[in-house]
Design an enzyme around this catalytic site. Structure first.
Site, PDB file in Angstrom:
ATOM      1  N   TYR A  80      -3.646  -0.908   9.918  1.00 32.83           N
ATOM      2  CA  TYR A  80      -3.430  -1.029   8.470  1.00 32.83           C
ATOM      3  C   TYR A  80      -2.010  -0.585   8.114  1.00 32.83           C
ATOM      4  O   TYR A  80      -1.285  -1.271   7.394  1.00 32.83           O
ATOM      5  CB  TYR A  80      -4.464  -0.187   7.725  1.00 32.83           C
ATOM      6  CG  TYR A  80      -4.488  -0.410   6.233  1.00 32.83           C
ATOM      7  CD1 TYR A  80      -5.115  -1.522   5.692  1.00 32.83           C
ATOM      8  CD2 TYR A  80      -3.881   0.491   5.357  1.00 32.83           C
ATOM      9  CE1 TYR A  80      -5.148  -1.730   4.321  1.00 32.83           C
ATOM     10  CE2 TYR A  80      -3.906   0.289   3.985  1.00 32.83           C
ATOM     11  CZ  TYR A  80      -4.549  -0.828   3.469  1.00 32.83           C
ATOM     12  OH  TYR A  80      -4.568  -1.030   2.107  1.00 32.83           O
ATOM     13  N   SER A 128       0.863  -1.202   0.000  1.00 32.91           N
ATOM     14  CA  SER A 128       0.000   0.000   0.000  1.00 32.91           C
ATOM     15  C   SER A 128       0.891   1.240   0.000  1.00 32.91           C
ATOM     16  O   SER A 128       2.095   1.157   0.282  1.00 32.91           O
ATOM     17  CB  SER A 128      -0.849  -0.035   1.270  1.00 32.91           C
ATOM     18  OG  SER A 128      -1.409   1.223   1.540  1.00 32.91           O
TER      19      SER A 128
END
Ligand code: NAD
Length: 254
Positions: free
Chosen positions: A159, A146
Site C-alpha cells: 500500500y 494517501s
C-alpha cells in the site's frame, strides 16, 4: 464570477470504486456540481450512488470491472464515451490495502495491491488522455493518494509503495500532459471512516492513538472530499497541476 468556475455542467466524469466509501462521496459531489457520472464498480452494486446522482437530475451509468487486471480499461472509456459522447474528468479512486508484517508479506498481497492501486491507475490515465487528446484536449485527472504517499506507515508495504507511486506519477503525468491541457492532481485523504479503515477503527488502542494524533480529533467522512474533488475537476483549478492535496484534519501538519 469565481463560483461559476466550480460548475461542472455538461462535463462527464469517470469515477472508479464508485459504489461505496470515498468514491461514492466524490461521485455524488461531482454530480452536485453538475457532472454526469460513469461509475466503475466491482462486486458491490452502485445502486445507492445511482439513486443519489439521479435524484440530483444528473445521469449515471454503472460499469462493472475488476481492476486488478488492466484488461477492462479500454472498455471503461469506450462505454463512458458511448453513453455520454465525451469524457472530461477521471477520478482514480478504487484501491485496496493488505495488512501483514513485511517479513511475512506474500507476493499475492504485493501484486493485487500494486496492480489495482498503481498499474491500473496508470493505464486508466493513459486511456483517458488518449481519448481527451482525440477530443481536442482539455481534461482533469484526480488520483487518490494517501497519508502513506508522504509517510512510511507500518504493516502495509504494498500500500505504501503504491500510494507513494501515485504521488510521483501524478507529478510526472502533470509535466508530460500540460501540453494537452490535461491537469493531473491528487487528493490524499487522511484517516476516513470507510471499509478501508474498519480494522483500525475496531481496534480500540489503535483507534485512540490515531484520533489523539489528528488535530481535528475525528475521522474524516466521504463528504469531506467533495470540495477538493470539485476544485480539481473544475476550471477553478486550471493553473494547478502536479499537486497532491491532503484532506486530513491536520494530520500532516502535526
Ligand atoms: P473502500 O474499501 O470502501 O472502497 C474501495 C473501493 O475500491 C470500492 O469501491 C471497491 O469496489 C473498489 N475496489 C476494490 N477492489 C477492486 C477491484 N479489484 N477492481 C475495481 N474496484 C475495486 O475504501 P475507501 O476508503 O473508500 O477507499 C477509496 C480510496 O481511498 C482507495 O484508493 C484508498 O486507498 C483511498 N484512501 C482511503 C483512506 C481512508 O482512510 N479510508 C485514506 C487514504 C486513502
Amino acid at each position: 464570477m469565481v463560483v461559476d468556475k466550480f460548475r461542472l455542467n455538461g462535463k462527464v466524469a469517470i469515477v472508479t470504486g464508485s459504489a461505496r466509501g470515498l468514491g461514492r462521496g466524490i461521485a455524488v459531489g461531482l454530480a452536485e456540481a453538475g457532472a454526469d457520472i460513469a461509475g466503475v464498480y466491482n462486486q458491490t452494486d452502485p445502486v445507492q450512488t445511482q439513486k443519489e446522482i439521479e435524484s440530483l437530475g444528473r445521469k449515471f451509468i454503472g460499469i462493472s470491472a475488476d481492476l486488478r487486471s488492466q484488461k477492462p480499461v479500454n472498455g471503461i472509456v469506450e462505454k463512458a464515451v458511448k453513453r455520454f459522447g465525451r469524457i472530461d474528468i477521471l477520478v482514480n479512486n478504487a484501491g485496496i490495502i493488505r495488512r501483514r508484517e513485511s517479513i511475512e508479506f506474500t507476493e499475492k498481497d504485493w501484486d493485487d495491491v500494486m496492480n489495482l492501486n498503481l498499474k491500473s491507475l496508470f493505464v486508466l490515465c493513459q486511456a483517458f488522455a488518449r481519448r481527451v487528446i482525440q477530443q481536442g484536449g482539455g481534461g482533469k485527472i484526480i488520483n487518490i493518494a494517501s497519508m502513506l504517499s508522504f509517510q512510511g506507515g507500518i504493516l502495509v508495504p504494498s500500500y505504501t509503495a503504491s500510494k507513494s507511486g501515485v504521488m510521483g506519477l501524478t507529478k510526472l503525468l502533470a509535466n508530460e500532459w500540460a501540453q494537452y491541457d490535461i491537469n493531473v492532481n491528487a487528493i490524499a485523504p487522511g484517516y476516513m471512516a470507510t471499509d478501508n479503515t474498519e480494522p483500525l477503527r475496531n481496534d480500540p488502542k489503535r483507534s485512540a492513538e490515531l484520533l489523539g494524533r489528528i488535530p481535528m480529533g475525528k475521522w474524516g467522512l466521504p463528504e469531506d472530499l467533495k470540495g477538493a474533488a470539485v476544485f480539481f475537476a473544475s476550471d477553478a483549478s486550471s493553473y494547478v497541476t502536479g499537486h497532491t492535496l491532503a484532506v486530513d484534519g491536520g494530520w500532516l501538519a502535526r
